[in-house]
Scaffold this motif. Structure first.
Motif, PDB file in Angstrom:
ATOM      1  N   ILE A   8       0.840  -1.212   0.000  1.00 16.14           N
ATOM      2  CA  ILE A   8       0.000   0.000   0.000  1.00 16.14           C
ATOM      3  C   ILE A   8       0.865   1.247   0.000  1.00 16.14           C
ATOM      4  O   ILE A   8       0.561   2.222  -0.695  1.00 16.14           O
ATOM      5  N   LEU A   9       1.975   1.222   0.741  1.00 19.66           N
ATOM      6  CA  LEU A   9       2.862   2.382   0.754  1.00 19.66           C
ATOM      7  C   LEU A   9       3.509   2.596  -0.616  1.00 19.66           C
ATOM      8  O   LEU A   9       3.657   3.742  -1.060  1.00 19.66           O
ATOM      9  N   LEU A  44      -7.951   3.347   2.470  1.00 19.34           N
ATOM     10  CA  LEU A  44      -7.650   1.935   2.681  1.00 19.34           C
ATOM     11  C   LEU A  44      -6.545   1.767   3.725  1.00 19.34           C
ATOM     12  O   LEU A  44      -6.643   0.907   4.616  1.00 19.34           O
ATOM     13  N   ALA A  45      -5.518   2.583   3.618  1.00 17.83           N
ATOM     14  CA  ALA A  45      -4.426   2.524   4.594  1.00 17.83           C
ATOM     15  C   ALA A  45      -4.951   2.813   6.002  1.00 17.83           C
ATOM     16  O   ALA A  45      -4.627   2.086   6.952  1.00 17.83           O
ATOM     17  N   ALA A  46      -5.760   3.846   6.138  1.00 14.97           N
ATOM     18  CA  ALA A  46      -6.300   4.203   7.449  1.00 14.97           C
ATOM     19  C   ALA A  46      -7.169   3.095   8.022  1.00 14.97           C
ATOM     20  O   ALA A  46      -7.099   2.798   9.222  1.00 14.97           O
ATOM     21  N   GLU A  47      -7.965   2.471   7.173  1.00  9.88           N
ATOM     22  CA  GLU A  47      -8.835   1.378   7.632  1.00  9.88           C
ATOM     23  C   GLU A  47      -8.043   0.192   8.180  1.00  9.88           C
ATOM     24  O   GLU A  47      -8.533  -0.558   8.997  1.00  9.88           O
ATOM     25  N   HIS A  48      -6.803   0.054   7.702  1.00  7.70           N
ATOM     26  CA  HIS A  48      -5.968  -1.064   8.124  1.00  7.70           C
ATOM     27  C   HIS A  48      -4.833  -0.649   9.050  1.00  7.70           C
ATOM     28  O   HIS A  48      -3.914  -1.429   9.296  1.00  7.70           O
ATOM     29  N   GLY A  49      -4.907   0.572   9.550  1.00  4.54           N
ATOM     30  CA  GLY A  49      -3.927   1.029  10.522  1.00  4.54           C
ATOM     31  C   GLY A  49      -2.539   1.300   9.982  1.00  4.54           C
ATOM     32  O   GLY A  49      -1.565   1.269  10.738  1.00  4.54           O
TER      33      GLY A  49
END
Length: 55
Positions: A8-9, A44-49
């Motif tokens: 994701i990054l 998406l990143a925020a949802e997965h921490g």
């Protein structure tokens, strides 16, 4: 760092670069598409921490 986080990054970095290139070239439509994609990746990143640093 796990594979999801690394992936994701990397996608965020690539999309930021594509967005910058679209803006430099004056392609407003492509810039809007890339911005929407970047927004989705951040969500998406925020949802997965996954912490995303500002560029």
């Amino acid at each position: 760092m796990d594979a999801f986080t690394a992936g994701i990054l990397q996608r965020i970095e690539t999309t930021r670069s594509d967005l910058d290139q679209a803006r430099r070239s004056g392609d407003d439509f492509l810039a809007e598409v890339e911005q929407a994609a970047l927004d989705d990746l951040h969500r998406l990143a925020a949802e997965h921490g996954v912490r995303v640093t500002a560029a």
